[in-house]
Design an enzyme around this catalytic site. Sequence first.
Site, PDB file in Angstrom:
ATOM      1  N   MET A  11      -2.802   4.257  -0.505  1.00 51.02           N
ATOM      2  CA  MET A  11      -4.108   3.642  -0.796  1.00 51.02           C
ATOM      3  C   MET A  11      -4.210   2.294  -0.084  1.00 51.02           C
ATOM      4  SD  MET A  11      -5.818   5.729  -2.707  1.00 51.02           S
ATOM      5  CE  MET A  11      -5.144   6.873  -1.544  1.00 51.02           C
ATOM      6  N   HIS A  12      -4.253   2.375   1.275  1.00 56.62           N
ATOM      7  CA  HIS A  12      -4.301   1.125   2.049  1.00 56.62           C
ATOM      8  C   HIS A  12      -5.566   0.325   1.705  1.00 56.62           C
ATOM      9  CE1 HIS A  12      -1.080   2.598   4.616  1.00 56.62           C
ATOM     10  NE2 HIS A  12      -1.806   3.609   5.046  1.00 56.62           N
ATOM     11  N   ASP A  13      -6.696   0.789   2.230  1.00 56.44           N
ATOM     12  CA  ASP A  13      -7.944   0.014   2.129  1.00 56.44           C
ATOM     13  C   ASP A  13      -8.458  -0.137   0.692  1.00 56.44           C
ATOM     14  OD1 ASP A  13      -7.724  -0.197   4.842  1.00 56.44           O
ATOM     15  OD2 ASP A  13      -9.227   1.326   5.293  1.00 56.44           O
TER      16      ASP A  13
ATOM     17  N   THR B 259       0.827  -1.224   0.000  1.00 55.50           N
ATOM     18  CA  THR B 259       0.000   0.000   0.000  1.00 55.50           C
ATOM     19  C   THR B 259       0.854   1.264   0.000  1.00 55.50           C
ATOM     20  OG1 THR B 259      -0.286   0.105   2.421  1.00 55.50           O
ATOM     21  CG2 THR B 259      -1.898  -1.192   1.182  1.00 55.50           C
TER      22      THR B 259
END
Length: 301
Positions: free
Chosen positions: A234-236, A188
């Site tokens: 943009m983790h999730d 991420t």
Amino acid sequence: MDCDPGVDDAVMLMMALLSPQLDVRAITTVAGNVPLSLTSRNARILCQLMDRMDVPVFAGCPGPMLRTPVTAEDFHGDSGIAGLDPFEPDRPLEPAHAVSHLIKTLGAAKPQEYILVVTGPMTNIAAALVLDPSIAASIGRLVLMAGADSEGGNITPTAEFNVFADPHAAAIVFNSGIPATVMSLDVTHTVRAELPRIDRLKALKSEKASIMVRLLEAGNALEGRWKEGRKSPMHDPSTVAWLLAPHIFETRAATVSVVTDAGDRFGQTCPDFSAGGPHDWVTAADADEFFGLIERILEAA
Ligand code: BDR
Ligand code: CA
């Protein structure tokens, strides 16, 4: 979708709720980035803004299994959805507890019928698995935003927030052996909301694109307070991007364990790659393709 919105959870929900390829059956919420009352409200705000009032939202666990609660307002704002103006949504929460809903729905499902996307602390999923281990059979795959290995942590030098916020729950979920795709900080952190990418979304000039831009810009402003100029990862959203476009990611089979002993490594994930395993640890992503996907979702919305 089990989440704790959260600016990047909100981006993830937008992508899922606007993608006709995905059949979002329910959103379950957990305490994480902000307290449960706010994550539960924020999930419903996103449903309303995306014209998806058909999606039910169930509130889940108000705190982790064992450890003291931690939140992350510094990265998400006091409301949890920095960049948006919070309001009380028209559709109320469902009366059932998220964990009861998971057990009931998965208990009545066919083998491997459901995919669970989990982008917050894993308290709800772990509680459901402890109460009724037989539901594991109905989960074809978990898509998790969790953990870190080569990249190091984001809340301690070794731990990633979602796992650190409830390591005991994460250990239960990883130990369940359910196949999982794991979006860790290793990947991420390579996909960030750089300004030219935001500019392309601005050019779409739609109301939904402008909501996305507001979230990404607010995320960048908060991220920049920690390191000037650094853009938000943009983790999730990686979870939904993987569901929609798995070919833009690279993975390595592993068996993940979690450090639950007190000490410096509390909440650290340890992927063991030596003999493969049920966990697909995602190692790389094509960041431009990733943002191209967001652009196409918004264009079609
Ligand atoms: C994770 O922690 C939360 O703050 C984000 O929403 C994401 O799920 C990243 O470590
Ligand atoms: Ca989250």
